[in-house]
Each structure stands twice: as C-alpha cells, then as structure tokens.
Write a protein that holds these residues in place. Structure first.
Motif, short mmCIF file in Angstrom:
data_model
loop_
_atom_site.label_atom_id
_atom_site.label_comp_id
_atom_site.label_asym_id
_atom_site.label_seq_id
_atom_site.Cartn_x
_atom_site.Cartn_y
_atom_site.Cartn_z
N ASP A 102 1.06 -1.44 -0.29
CA ASP A 102 0.07 -0.09 0.16
C ASP A 102 0.80 1.04 -0.14
OD1 ASP A 102 -2.51 1.58 0.16
OD2 ASP A 102 -2.55 1.48 1.97
N THR A 103 2.13 1.43 -0.66
CA THR A 103 2.94 2.73 -0.96
C THR A 103 3.03 2.45 -2.30
OG1 THR A 103 4.47 3.72 -0.40
CG2 THR A 103 4.52 0.99 -1.13
N SER A 104 3.99 3.74 -2.84
CA SER A 104 4.16 4.05 -4.17
C SER A 104 5.41 3.25 -4.65
CB SER A 104 4.31 5.39 -4.55
OG SER A 104 5.44 6.43 -3.48
N TYR A 105 6.01 3.41 -6.26
CA TYR A 105 6.95 2.56 -6.37
C TYR A 105 8.16 3.24 -6.21
CZ TYR A 105 11.12 2.18 -10.09
OH TYR A 105 11.64 2.13 -10.64
N GLU A 106 8.09 4.95 -5.50
CA GLU A 106 8.73 5.88 -5.20
C GLU A 106 8.99 5.40 -4.32
OE1 GLU A 106 10.09 10.14 -5.31
OE2 GLU A 106 8.31 9.57 -5.01
N VAL A 107 8.46 5.42 -3.14
CA VAL A 107 8.27 5.07 -1.56
C VAL A 107 9.59 3.45 -1.42
CG1 VAL A 107 7.57 4.76 0.23
CG2 VAL A 107 6.99 6.47 -0.79
N GLU A 108 9.14 2.75 -2.21
CA GLU A 108 9.53 1.01 -2.34
C GLU A 108 10.61 1.46 -3.19
OE1 GLU A 108 8.55 -2.54 -1.03
OE2 GLU A 108 7.25 -0.58 -0.34
N VAL A 109 11.46 2.18 -3.86
CA VAL A 109 12.51 1.79 -4.01
C VAL A 109 13.19 2.58 -2.81
CG1 VAL A 109 14.06 3.21 -5.99
CG2 VAL A 109 12.01 2.04 -6.86
N HIS A 144 12.06 11.25 7.42
CA HIS A 144 12.93 12.55 6.82
C HIS A 144 12.54 13.01 5.60
CE1 HIS A 144 16.63 14.86 7.72
NE2 HIS A 144 15.89 14.90 9.07
N VAL A 145 13.18 12.44 4.84
CA VAL A 145 13.14 12.82 3.20
C VAL A 145 12.41 13.13 2.35
CG1 VAL A 145 15.57 11.68 2.50
CG2 VAL A 145 13.49 10.64 2.00
N GLY A 146 10.92 13.28 3.27
CA GLY A 146 9.76 13.54 2.40
C GLY A 146 8.82 12.98 1.74
N LEU A 147 8.77 11.32 2.11
CA LEU A 147 8.00 10.60 2.10
C LEU A 147 7.22 10.25 2.32
CD1 LEU A 147 10.60 8.41 -0.40
CD2 LEU A 147 9.15 10.18 -0.91
N GLY A 148 7.06 10.52 3.39
CA GLY A 148 5.64 10.91 4.42
C GLY A 148 6.18 9.63 5.27
N SER A 149 4.45 9.18 6.32
CA SER A 149 4.12 8.20 7.19
C SER A 149 4.04 7.26 6.80
CB SER A 149 3.69 8.45 8.13
OG SER A 149 3.60 7.72 8.78
N VAL A 150 5.29 6.31 6.48
CA VAL A 150 5.05 4.23 6.85
C VAL A 150 4.87 3.32 7.28
CG1 VAL A 150 6.04 4.97 4.04
CG2 VAL A 150 7.54 4.30 5.62
N ASP A 151 3.62 2.83 7.15
CA ASP A 151 3.26 2.20 8.85
C ASP A 151 4.30 0.40 7.96
OD1 ASP A 151 3.18 -0.18 10.13
OD2 ASP A 151 0.40 -0.31 9.44
N ALA A 152 5.11 0.85 9.29
CA ALA A 152 6.43 -1.00 9.38
C ALA A 152 5.67 -1.44 9.54
CB ALA A 152 7.38 -0.46 10.38
N ASP A 153 4.89 -2.13 10.18
CA ASP A 153 3.73 -3.41 9.68
C ASP A 153 3.44 -3.90 8.07
OD1 ASP A 153 4.23 -3.90 12.74
OD2 ASP A 153 2.12 -2.79 12.49
N LYS A 154 3.96 -2.58 7.67
CA LYS A 154 3.01 -3.43 5.24
C LYS A 154 4.27 -3.90 4.53
CE LYS A 154 -1.79 -0.66 5.76
NZ LYS A 154 -2.24 0.38 5.19
N ALA A 155 5.34 -3.06 5.25
CA ALA A 155 6.77 -3.34 4.40
C ALA A 155 7.53 -4.34 4.48
CB ALA A 155 7.51 -1.86 4.51
#
Length: 155
Positions: A102-109, A144-155
């Motif tokens: 549930d994230t973007s390609y950019e965040v995953e990279v 910190h680099v502006g890629l938002g808050s992401v849920d560690a449980d999903k990654a």
C-alpha cells in the motif's frame, strides 16, 4: 601501500534499467540522511538501480542464492571509519510489490535503498527483532526525506 580511491562525488546513483526511472536527487538525499542518522561518515556509496536479471545474477554469484531479491549490499571498505559500498536495488521488484505494501513505487525504491544502507553500516534483519528495528529506521529516514509516514507492519 596504495592510496584510497578518490571520487568526484561521494554518492553515485546509477540507473541500469531500460524502462524504469528514479528520483536521483531524492535518493542522494536519502543516502546522506541515513548515514548522518547512523553517525557514519561517507567515503563513497554507489546505488545501482537495476532489473531482476542483474540483481538475481549478483545474488547467485556472491551469496549463492538463486532467486530474486529486492536489494543487495556490498561493503567495499575494510574499515569502520567511513562507509564505502554498493547497493543494488531491483526496480522490477519495487514496481511489482509496492501495491502489496500500500505504497508508491518511489517509496518502495527508497525503502530498498535505506535497507541496503542499513546493512552497510552493520544492521542485520536475520531475526524478527533485527527486521523490526530496520523497518522502524527505514520509516524514520523515509519520512525525513519527505516520503511521508509509512506503516512498518506493511513493509
């Protein structure tokens, strides 16, 4: 004794993929953010953004693992004084799996880059606690680099 190699830039982002792109400026910022956050100086890091074939070949040749993986890290320094290494990111895996988390390609990279850098500075995700610690740090550095808050449980 030979002198250590010198580099024009401490971070190289290499796009070795025919059809995918990355934000090289943001990834460069991420490299600096992670290493600064870990209190490590930087000699040189190359981030190679590649395809399944390249990353799998490296995984097979250097780790004896014949399967796709999201990121590989290779330390090139014999000392802990400054980080010098290579991080190989599989852009195909990021493109295929980002929806799953549930994230973007950019965040995953970017997550793969952060993960690889954390391996370069000594983190290990071979245990549940190590994996959890790395995901927490990845989340902090991505934010910190502006890629938002992401849920560690999903990654």
């Amino acid at each position: 004794m030979t002198d250590a190699p010198t580099y024009d830039e401490p971070v190289s982002i290499v796009l070795a993929h025919d059809s995918r792109t990355v934000d090289t400026d943001r990834l460069t910022d991420l490299v600096h953010t992670v290493l600064d956050g870990e209190g490590r100086s930087l000699r040189h890091v190359s981030v190679v953004c590649a395809d399944h074939e390249t990353v799998r070949r490296l995984n097979r040749e250097y780790l004896d693992h014949d399967y796709n993986t999201d990121v590989l890290s290779f330390s090139l320094a014999e000392t802990d004084e400054a980080v010098e290494g290579e991080v190989y990111v599989d852009l195909d895996t990021a493109a295929e799996r980002h929806d799953e988390f549930d994230t973007s390609y950019e965040v995953e990279v970017a997550r793969y880059v952060a993960h690889g850098l954390l391996h370069l500075v000594g983190y290990d995700d071979g245990t549940a606690s190590g994996n959890q610690k790395m995901h927490k740090l990845e989340d902090e550095y991505l934010q910190h680099v502006g890629l938002g808050s992401v849920d560690a449980d999903k990654a």
